[in-house]
Design a protein around this motif. Structure first.
Motif, PDB file in Angstrom:
ATOM      1  N   THR A   7      36.621  24.267  32.530  1.00 43.28           N
ATOM      2  CA  THR A   7      36.094  25.413  33.265  1.00 43.28           C
ATOM      3  C   THR A   7      37.177  26.338  33.802  1.00 43.28           C
ATOM      4  O   THR A   7      36.863  27.432  34.273  1.00 43.28           O
ATOM      5  CB  THR A   7      35.250  24.930  34.457  1.00 43.28           C
ATOM      6  N   SER A   8      38.433  25.924  33.764  1.00 40.06           N
ATOM      7  CA  SER A   8      39.495  26.685  34.430  1.00 40.06           C
ATOM      8  C   SER A   8      40.709  26.901  33.541  1.00 40.06           C
ATOM      9  O   SER A   8      41.851  26.902  34.010  1.00 40.06           O
ATOM     10  CB  SER A   8      39.917  25.969  35.725  1.00 40.06           C
ATOM     11  N   GLN A   9      40.493  27.124  32.268  1.00 38.78           N
ATOM     12  CA  GLN A   9      41.612  27.219  31.328  1.00 38.78           C
ATOM     13  C   GLN A   9      42.510  28.429  31.581  1.00 38.78           C
ATOM     14  O   GLN A   9      43.743  28.323  31.540  1.00 38.78           O
ATOM     15  CB  GLN A   9      41.075  27.250  29.903  1.00 38.78           C
ATOM     16  N   SER A  10      41.914  29.578  31.839  1.00 40.91           N
ATOM     17  CA  SER A  10      42.724  30.783  32.075  1.00 40.91           C
ATOM     18  C   SER A  10      43.490  30.679  33.388  1.00 40.91           C
ATOM     19  O   SER A  10      44.672  31.018  33.456  1.00 40.91           O
ATOM     20  CB  SER A  10      41.829  32.028  32.080  1.00 40.91           C
ATOM     21  N   LEU A  11      42.812  30.222  34.430  1.00 40.78           N
ATOM     22  CA  LEU A  11      43.482  30.081  35.727  1.00 40.78           C
ATOM     23  C   LEU A  11      44.594  29.048  35.659  1.00 40.78           C
ATOM     24  O   LEU A  11      45.689  29.264  36.182  1.00 40.78           O
ATOM     25  CB  LEU A  11      42.466  29.709  36.802  1.00 40.78           C
ATOM     26  N   HIS A 239      34.013  34.818  43.861  1.00 41.45           N
ATOM     27  CA  HIS A 239      33.453  33.887  42.880  1.00 41.45           C
ATOM     28  C   HIS A 239      32.326  34.566  42.079  1.00 41.45           C
ATOM     29  O   HIS A 239      31.181  34.614  42.546  1.00 41.45           O
ATOM     30  CB  HIS A 239      32.906  32.645  43.580  1.00 41.45           C
ATOM     31  N   PRO A 240      32.613  35.074  40.890  1.00 40.99           N
ATOM     32  CA  PRO A 240      31.577  35.748  40.100  1.00 40.99           C
ATOM     33  C   PRO A 240      30.723  34.760  39.309  1.00 40.99           C
ATOM     34  O   PRO A 240      30.821  34.661  38.076  1.00 40.99           O
ATOM     35  CB  PRO A 240      32.394  36.659  39.177  1.00 40.99           C
ATOM     36  N   VAL A 241      29.868  34.017  40.004  1.00 41.73           N
ATOM     37  CA  VAL A 241      29.016  33.039  39.329  1.00 41.73           C
ATOM     38  C   VAL A 241      28.078  33.741  38.356  1.00 41.73           C
ATOM     39  O   VAL A 241      27.929  33.340  37.202  1.00 41.73           O
ATOM     40  CB  VAL A 241      28.224  32.219  40.363  1.00 41.73           C
ATOM     41  N   LEU A 242      27.397  34.786  38.816  1.00 42.74           N
ATOM     42  CA  LEU A 242      26.580  35.659  37.967  1.00 42.74           C
ATOM     43  C   LEU A 242      25.665  34.853  37.041  1.00 42.74           C
ATOM     44  O   LEU A 242      25.725  34.947  35.820  1.00 42.74           O
ATOM     45  CB  LEU A 242      27.479  36.601  37.152  1.00 42.74           C
ATOM     46  N   ALA A 243      24.803  34.080  37.664  1.00 44.88           N
ATOM     47  CA  ALA A 243      23.898  33.215  36.900  1.00 44.88           C
ATOM     48  C   ALA A 243      22.794  34.017  36.229  1.00 44.88           C
ATOM     49  O   ALA A 243      22.349  35.055  36.734  1.00 44.88           O
ATOM     50  CB  ALA A 243      23.281  32.173  37.836  1.00 44.88           C
ATOM     51  N   VAL A 258      31.618  45.576  38.244  1.00 50.49           N
ATOM     52  CA  VAL A 258      31.675  44.352  39.027  1.00 50.49           C
ATOM     53  C   VAL A 258      33.049  43.731  38.813  1.00 50.49           C
ATOM     54  O   VAL A 258      33.499  43.576  37.671  1.00 50.49           O
ATOM     55  CB  VAL A 258      30.581  43.356  38.611  1.00 50.49           C
ATOM     56  N   TYR A 259      33.723  43.384  39.895  1.00 48.28           N
ATOM     57  CA  TYR A 259      35.050  42.788  39.827  1.00 48.28           C
ATOM     58  C   TYR A 259      35.034  41.413  40.490  1.00 48.28           C
ATOM     59  O   TYR A 259      34.460  41.238  41.566  1.00 48.28           O
ATOM     60  CB  TYR A 259      36.082  43.666  40.542  1.00 48.28           C
ATOM     61  N   GLU A 265      35.473  31.771  35.642  1.00 49.21           N
ATOM     62  CA  GLU A 265      35.961  32.600  34.539  1.00 49.21           C
ATOM     63  C   GLU A 265      34.797  33.268  33.818  1.00 49.21           C
ATOM     64  O   GLU A 265      34.035  32.635  33.103  1.00 49.21           O
ATOM     65  CB  GLU A 265      36.824  31.747  33.607  1.00 49.21           C
ATOM     66  N   ARG A 266      34.690  34.569  34.034  1.00 46.36           N
ATOM     67  CA  ARG A 266      33.631  35.392  33.476  1.00 46.36           C
ATOM     68  C   ARG A 266      34.237  36.657  32.878  1.00 46.36           C
ATOM     69  O   ARG A 266      35.408  36.954  33.078  1.00 46.36           O
ATOM     70  CB  ARG A 266      32.621  35.789  34.563  1.00 46.36           C
ATOM     71  N   ALA A 267      33.403  37.432  32.181  1.00 42.43           N
ATOM     72  CA  ALA A 267      33.862  38.725  31.666  1.00 42.43           C
ATOM     73  C   ALA A 267      34.276  39.650  32.806  1.00 42.43           C
ATOM     74  O   ALA A 267      35.120  40.534  32.624  1.00 42.43           O
ATOM     75  CB  ALA A 267      32.746  39.365  30.837  1.00 42.43           C
ATOM     76  N   GLU A 268      33.702  39.449  33.983  1.00 44.97           N
ATOM     77  CA  GLU A 268      33.997  40.294  35.142  1.00 44.97           C
ATOM     78  C   GLU A 268      35.272  39.877  35.869  1.00 44.97           C
ATOM     79  O   GLU A 268      35.652  40.507  36.855  1.00 44.97           O
ATOM     80  CB  GLU A 268      32.809  40.259  36.112  1.00 44.97           C
ATOM     81  N   THR A 269      35.941  38.821  35.425  1.00 46.09           N
ATOM     82  CA  THR A 269      37.195  38.384  36.034  1.00 46.09           C
ATOM     83  C   THR A 269      38.271  39.417  35.741  1.00 46.09           C
ATOM     84  O   THR A 269      38.621  39.661  34.582  1.00 46.09           O
ATOM     85  CB  THR A 269      37.621  37.018  35.474  1.00 46.09           C
TER      86      THR A 269
END
Length: 283
Positions: A7-11, A239-243, A258-259, A265-269
């Motif tokens: 869930t946190s590969q980019s970070l 935290h862009p959960v954006l469910a 949206v930022y 990790e979402r498209a809005e990150t």
């Protein structure tokens, strides 16, 4: 060594670059009965920094397995970074017989680590549920970084409790007013929302919150802003959960952009909390 959950590969990659620590390889095996196993076949370090946003039930289990895997591989110290702590809003028993879910989660995660670092929890008090030292990192300030040039901006929290978040973003941006929405209930189904103090006609508004889950609260707020002749509307959150269809709901309400950070990790990150986490790890 930085050890990333799925869930946190980019970070985790950004944190490895920020700290100069190597990034461990991980492997996941799925079994026919639905179980899975995550391993760190090449781990070789005294300290393991496990990075796992617990966005799903599987992610909680993955964090526990990674903690155990690095201990088995010889880690003398385990630090668990939980950029987004799932169940954090379930911080009390709201009805008789209900669990304090985040307490149960915190106790489980404490068994395999020496220290926990988490980012902007919904309530600061969740630190007390861990049985090991827990550090919280305030990432709200970085939310100003991706914002465009704004016209006479107002940074608005969805309620009075989130005003400090909005103030942090405003301070980092360098100008503008800070406000929050007041709710006036006219009936069981009719609720009026309006900024507490600031006139918003023809001004750019940045809505600020720690978490955006379904987007329904934000969409309702935007609708009232549009009625007041607002300029552009932006939404920013740690935290862009954006469910589900949350992003669509915000777009339909008239949100220009949206930022969010990479805690989820979402498209809005659009901005990373890695520098703040690196400082916390050194502290």
């Amino acid at each position: 060594m930085i050890v990333s959950a799925s869930t946190s590969q980019s970070l985790a990659s950004a944190l490895a670059a920020e700290t100069g620590e190597p990034l461990a390889a991980t492997a996941v095996e799925r079994f026919p009965d639905g179980e899975f196993q995550v391993s760190v076949p090449d781990f070789d370090a005294q300290r393991a920094v496990v990075v796992c946003a617990t966005t799903t039930a599987d992610a909680h289990l993955e964090a526990l397995q990674l903690q155990d895997a690095v201990r088995e591989a010889g880690a003398e110290e385990v630090v668990t970074v939980i950029p987004y702590l799932g169940y954090a809003r379930q911080d009390k028993a709201f009805e008789p017989g209900q669990p304090v879910s985040v307490r149960a989660i915190a106790r489980a995660l404490s068994t395999g680590t020496d220290r926990v670092v988490t980012v902007t929890p919904h309530e600061e008090s969740v630190r007390e549920f861990f049985d090991v030292p827990c550090t919280t990192v305030d990432a709200a300030g970085v939310l100003a970084d991706p914002l465009p040039d704004l016209h006479d901006p107002v940074f608005v929290a969805p309620d009075a409790g989130a005003t400090d978040l909005a103030a942090t973003v405003q301070d980092a941006y360098g100008e503008g007013a800070v406000d929050h929405f007041e709710k006036t209930r006219h009936s069981s189904t009719e609720v009026e929302l309006e900024p507490h103090e600031s006139a918003i006609a023809d001004r750019d508004v940045v809505l600020v919150d720690d978490i955006i889950a379904t987007g329904s609260t934000m969409a309702g707020a935007v609708a009232h802003l549009q009625e007041g002749g607002v300029g552009r509307v932006f939404v920013t959150c740690v935290h862009p959960v954006l469910a589900g269809t949350a992003r669509l709901r915000l777009a339909r309400a008239g949100v220009e952009a949206v930022y969010g950070t990479d805690t989820v990790e979402r498209a809005e990150t659009t901005v990373s909390v890695a520098p703040a986490l690196a400082d916390a790890l050194d502290g």
